[in-house]
Motif scaffolding. Structure first.
Motif, PDB file in Angstrom:
ATOM      1  N   LEU A 184      71.282 -45.399  43.540  1.00 38.71           N
ATOM      2  CA  LEU A 184      72.567 -45.929  44.368  1.00 38.71           C
ATOM      3  C   LEU A 184      73.796 -45.631  43.989  1.00 38.71           C
ATOM      4  N   PRO A 185      74.808 -45.072  44.882  1.00 42.19           N
ATOM      5  CA  PRO A 185      76.060 -44.809  44.618  1.00 42.19           C
ATOM      6  C   PRO A 185      76.891 -46.038  44.304  1.00 42.19           C
ATOM      7  N   LEU A 186      76.725 -46.679  43.345  1.00 44.52           N
ATOM      8  CA  LEU A 186      77.462 -47.844  43.036  1.00 44.52           C
ATOM      9  C   LEU A 186      78.174 -47.870  41.548  1.00 44.52           C
ATOM     10  N   ASP A 187      79.376 -48.182  41.348  1.00 42.76           N
ATOM     11  CA  ASP A 187      79.935 -48.286  40.503  1.00 42.76           C
ATOM     12  C   ASP A 187      79.667 -49.790  39.642  1.00 42.76           C
ATOM     13  N   ALA A 188      80.082 -50.168  38.582  1.00 42.57           N
ATOM     14  CA  ALA A 188      79.586 -51.429  37.927  1.00 42.57           C
ATOM     15  C   ALA A 188      80.253 -52.810  38.568  1.00 42.57           C
ATOM     16  N   GLN A 189      81.164 -52.464  39.190  1.00 42.97           N
ATOM     17  CA  GLN A 189      81.573 -53.760  40.156  1.00 42.97           C
ATOM     18  C   GLN A 189      80.808 -53.926  41.307  1.00 42.97           C
ATOM     19  N   ALA A 190      80.766 -52.688  42.071  1.00 41.58           N
ATOM     20  CA  ALA A 190      79.851 -52.740  43.275  1.00 41.58           C
ATOM     21  C   ALA A 190      78.427 -53.393  43.007  1.00 41.58           C
ATOM     22  N   ARG A 191      77.836 -53.017  41.899  1.00 43.55           N
ATOM     23  CA  ARG A 191      76.660 -53.384  41.659  1.00 43.55           C
ATOM     24  C   ARG A 191      76.605 -54.701  41.339  1.00 43.55           C
ATOM     25  N   THR A 192      77.553 -55.156  40.750  1.00 42.31           N
ATOM     26  CA  THR A 192      77.820 -56.804  40.237  1.00 42.31           C
ATOM     27  C   THR A 192      77.637 -57.630  41.835  1.00 42.31           C
ATOM     28  N   GLU A 193      78.631 -56.922  42.609  1.00 45.38           N
ATOM     29  CA  GLU A 193      78.922 -57.668  43.890  1.00 45.38           C
ATOM     30  C   GLU A 193      77.482 -57.615  44.759  1.00 45.38           C
ATOM     31  N   LEU A 194      76.681 -56.550  44.516  1.00 46.32           N
ATOM     32  CA  LEU A 194      75.522 -56.473  45.347  1.00 46.32           C
ATOM     33  C   LEU A 194      74.452 -57.534  44.665  1.00 46.32           C
ATOM     34  N   LEU A 195      74.283 -57.610  43.610  1.00 49.73           N
ATOM     35  CA  LEU A 195      73.494 -58.693  42.932  1.00 49.73           C
ATOM     36  C   LEU A 195      74.003 -59.952  43.163  1.00 49.73           C
ATOM     37  N   ASN A 196      75.259 -60.472  43.162  1.00 47.83           N
ATOM     38  CA  ASN A 196      75.843 -61.819  43.436  1.00 47.83           C
ATOM     39  C   ASN A 196      75.686 -62.135  45.044  1.00 47.83           C
ATOM     40  N   MET A 197      75.660 -60.929  46.080  1.00 41.45           N
ATOM     41  CA  MET A 197      75.465 -61.168  47.409  1.00 41.45           C
ATOM     42  C   MET A 197      73.936 -61.638  47.747  1.00 41.45           C
ATOM     43  N   ALA A 198      73.126 -61.138  46.709  1.00 43.54           N
ATOM     44  CA  ALA A 198      71.679 -61.373  47.074  1.00 43.54           C
ATOM     45  C   ALA A 198      71.232 -63.086  46.780  1.00 43.54           C
ATOM     46  N   ASP A 199      72.077 -63.674  45.880  1.00 44.46           N
ATOM     47  CA  ASP A 199      71.982 -65.084  45.491  1.00 44.46           C
ATOM     48  C   ASP A 199      70.621 -65.523  45.251  1.00 44.46           C
ATOM     49  N   GLY A 200      69.863 -64.703  44.255  1.00 38.90           N
ATOM     50  CA  GLY A 200      68.886 -64.897  43.826  1.00 38.90           C
ATOM     51  C   GLY A 200      67.370 -64.733  44.803  1.00 38.90           C
ATOM     52  N   ASP A 201      67.975 -64.002  45.911  1.00 43.08           N
ATOM     53  CA  ASP A 201      66.871 -63.738  46.915  1.00 43.08           C
ATOM     54  C   ASP A 201      66.295 -62.412  46.627  1.00 43.08           C
ATOM     55  N   GLY A 202      65.194 -62.150  46.303  1.00 46.11           N
ATOM     56  CA  GLY A 202      64.803 -60.673  45.975  1.00 46.11           C
ATOM     57  C   GLY A 202      64.649 -59.718  47.275  1.00 46.11           C
ATOM     58  N   ARG A 203      64.092 -60.537  48.202  1.00 44.56           N
ATOM     59  CA  ARG A 203      63.894 -59.793  49.663  1.00 44.56           C
ATOM     60  C   ARG A 203      65.160 -59.371  50.269  1.00 44.56           C
ATOM     61  N   TYR A 204      66.157 -60.370  50.080  1.00 40.54           N
ATOM     62  CA  TYR A 204      67.418 -59.997  50.617  1.00 40.54           C
ATOM     63  C   TYR A 204      68.253 -58.772  49.942  1.00 40.54           C
ATOM     64  N   LEU A 205      67.977 -58.914  48.593  1.00 39.45           N
ATOM     65  CA  LEU A 205      68.657 -57.645  47.863  1.00 39.45           C
ATOM     66  C   LEU A 205      67.877 -56.391  48.600  1.00 39.45           C
ATOM     67  N   LEU A 206      66.571 -56.497  48.671  1.00 37.03           N
ATOM     68  CA  LEU A 206      65.955 -54.961  49.196  1.00 37.03           C
ATOM     69  C   LEU A 206      66.441 -54.713  50.311  1.00 37.03           C
ATOM     70  N   VAL A 207      66.589 -55.708  51.385  1.00 38.60           N
ATOM     71  CA  VAL A 207      67.176 -55.358  52.480  1.00 38.60           C
ATOM     72  C   VAL A 207      68.602 -54.744  52.515  1.00 38.60           C
ATOM     73  N   MET A 208      69.494 -55.011  51.508  1.00 40.17           N
ATOM     74  CA  MET A 208      70.825 -54.434  51.352  1.00 40.17           C
ATOM     75  C   MET A 208      70.801 -52.800  50.839  1.00 40.17           C
ATOM     76  N   VAL A 209      69.783 -52.835  50.155  1.00 42.39           N
ATOM     77  CA  VAL A 209      69.595 -51.493  49.460  1.00 42.39           C
ATOM     78  C   VAL A 209      69.649 -50.168  50.421  1.00 42.39           C
TER      79      VAL A 209
END
Length: 209
Positions: A184-209
């Motif tokens: 995924l074309p993510l720098d370190a900050q964007a990756r961290t923000e993506l993980l934070n947005m998921a808020d512990g929800d693995g399914r939601y993380l995969l929806v955002m990928v």
């Protein structure tokens, strides 16, 4: 009407990455480690009824499927939102008939959002849980102490599932990239923000990928 020549819709990423072995489940080590409650059940090959209580996207459905498969049991899944008492009775009757005829080692009945059922629907489960026709695994995001009737709650162990932490979500993201065959074309900050947005929800993380 869909043409026979149209390509099939791709499987959702969360479904494509759903683990099939307990060793591949991300997170929940407090339940799945060999010396922890579910780990001990898997090792013994014997399941007891359980209520999975935890936030969305923490693996409740996945765990239920894996436990049924690892124990050689049939698996039935119904939604307490979509299924009423008539549908439940059909599943329970089928489970009891199969058991009496020796056609299976038993059935895991997975009830998603079990807190949505009323007292009559919950009570209908009791005799089948008591006689071993089904091993009940209920999933809920609500406190079972308040949402389940006492008789049913007393016959099932409550397993508390925790939100996936940052490390767990990072592992899941790596699996997603491997499955997709691209980084995924993510720098370190964007990756961290993506993980934070998921808020512990693995399914939601995969929806955002």
């Amino acid at each position: 009407m869909t043409s026979l020549f149209e390509p099939l819709a791709p499987r959702p990423l969360a479904e494509a990455l759903r683990p099939e072995r307990i060793e591949d489940v991300i997170g929940q080590k407090h339940l799945l480690a060999p010396d922890r409650p579910i780990g001990r059940m898997v090792a013994s090959g014997r399941l007891s009824s359980m209520i999975f209580w935890g936030p969305p996207g923490t693996g409740k459905t996945t765990l239920a499927r894996i436990l049924a498969a690892s124990s050689g049991m049939a698996f039935e899944q119904i939604s307490a939102v979509m299924s009423g008492l008539p549908e439940l009775k059909k599943v329970l009757a089928r489970a009891q008939a199969n058991r009496q005829q020796g056609q299976s080692r038993g059935m895991v009945l997975f009830v998603d959002e079990i807190h949505r059922w009323n007292r009559a629907q919950q009570d209908a489960l009791l005799p089948y849980v008591e006689d071993g026709s089904v091993v009940l695994i209920g999933a809920t995001t609500e406190n079972p102490s308040f949402e389940l009737n006492r008789a049913l709650a007393s016959r099932a162990q409550v397993m508390v599932l925790e939100r996936l932490d940052t490390h767990d979500l990072s592992v899941l993201l790596e699996r997603a990239q491997a499955h997709l065959g691209r980084v995924l074309p993510l720098d370190a900050q964007a990756r961290t923000e993506l993980l934070n947005m998921a808020d512990g929800d693995g399914r939601y993380l995969l929806v955002m990928v």
